[in-house]
Design a protein around this motif. Structure first.
Motif, PDB file in Angstrom:
ATOM      1  N   LYS A  55     -76.122   2.331  39.466  1.00  0.00           N
ATOM      2  CA  LYS A  55     -75.460   2.582  38.183  1.00  0.00           C
ATOM      3  C   LYS A  55     -74.913   1.278  37.615  1.00  0.00           C
ATOM      4  N   TYR A  56     -74.179   0.529  38.433  1.00  0.00           N
ATOM      5  CA  TYR A  56     -73.690  -0.787  38.034  1.00  0.00           C
ATOM      6  C   TYR A  56     -73.362  -1.590  39.286  1.00  0.00           C
ATOM      7  N   TYR A  57     -72.944  -2.826  39.089  1.00  0.00           N
ATOM      8  CA  TYR A  57     -72.627  -3.718  40.204  1.00  0.00           C
ATOM      9  C   TYR A  57     -71.432  -4.573  39.844  1.00  0.00           C
ATOM     10  N   GLU A  64     -70.683   3.066  47.135  1.00  0.00           N
ATOM     11  CA  GLU A  64     -70.669   1.621  46.954  1.00  0.00           C
ATOM     12  C   GLU A  64     -71.331   0.962  48.163  1.00  0.00           C
ATOM     13  N   GLN A 120     -72.962   0.080  42.913  1.00  0.00           N
ATOM     14  CA  GLN A 120     -72.484   1.460  42.926  1.00  0.00           C
ATOM     15  C   GLN A 120     -73.633   2.346  42.480  1.00  0.00           C
ATOM     16  N   THR A 121     -73.920   3.363  43.289  1.00  0.00           N
ATOM     17  CA  THR A 121     -75.019   4.264  42.981  1.00  0.00           C
ATOM     18  C   THR A 121     -74.561   5.338  42.010  1.00  0.00           C
ATOM     19  N   LYS A 122     -75.513   6.070  41.484  1.00  0.00           N
ATOM     20  CA  LYS A 122     -75.197   7.165  40.568  1.00  0.00           C
ATOM     21  C   LYS A 122     -74.416   8.264  41.273  1.00  0.00           C
ATOM     22  N   VAL A 125     -80.413  -3.949  35.861  1.00  0.00           N
ATOM     23  CA  VAL A 125     -79.189  -3.213  35.527  1.00  0.00           C
ATOM     24  C   VAL A 125     -78.557  -3.790  34.275  1.00  0.00           C
ATOM     25  N   LYS A 137     -83.403   2.487  40.545  1.00  0.00           N
ATOM     26  CA  LYS A 137     -83.097   3.662  39.721  1.00  0.00           C
ATOM     27  C   LYS A 137     -81.825   4.368  40.186  1.00  0.00           C
ATOM     28  N   ARG A 149     -80.496  -2.639  31.266  1.00  0.00           N
ATOM     29  CA  ARG A 149     -80.289  -1.214  31.045  1.00  0.00           C
ATOM     30  C   ARG A 149     -78.931  -0.946  30.408  1.00  0.00           C
ATOM     31  N   THR A 150     -77.918  -1.706  30.782  1.00  0.00           N
ATOM     32  CA  THR A 150     -76.571  -1.455  30.266  1.00  0.00           C
ATOM     33  C   THR A 150     -76.326  -2.116  28.911  1.00  0.00           C
TER      34      THR A 150
END
Length: 95
Positions: A49-51, A72, A66-68, A89, A46, A92-93
């Motif tokens: 955010k993305y990778y 990194e 990369q976290t919200k 992820v 959770k 979700r995206t």
């Protein structure tokens, strides 16, 4: 004669622009490498955010989450939990 000088100037100007652009792109690719800071600690999905994958010129390939909060974190792609996080992820995206 004047048109020849203008053409020569244009060629030199373009070659300088291409050379400076190549240096920038090489520098940014090197900054996407993870050193010894690759972790196996499971990160809560959770917070991700993305990778992205590190550059192919790096000594060791890794995935960067990369976290919200904007942090990194380099993770080992061979860890068992990493693929599950990537799938979640991606779902979700794309939705």
């Amino acid at each position: 004669m004047r048109s020849l000088m203008c053409l020569l100037f244009l060629v030199i100007f373009c070659s300088v622009q291409m050379t400076s652009s190549a240096v920038i792109s090489i520098g940014s690719a090197q900054s996407k490498c993870c050193g010894k800071e690759i972790t196996n600690v499971k990160i809560p999905v959770k917070l991700v955010k993305y990778y992205y994958w590190t550059s192919s010129i790096c000594g060791r390939r890794a995935i960067v989450f990369q976290t919200k909060a904007g942090r990194e974190i380099c993770v080992d792609p061979e860890s068992t939990w990493v693929n599950g996080h990537i799938d979640k992820v991606d779902k979700r995206t794309t939705v």
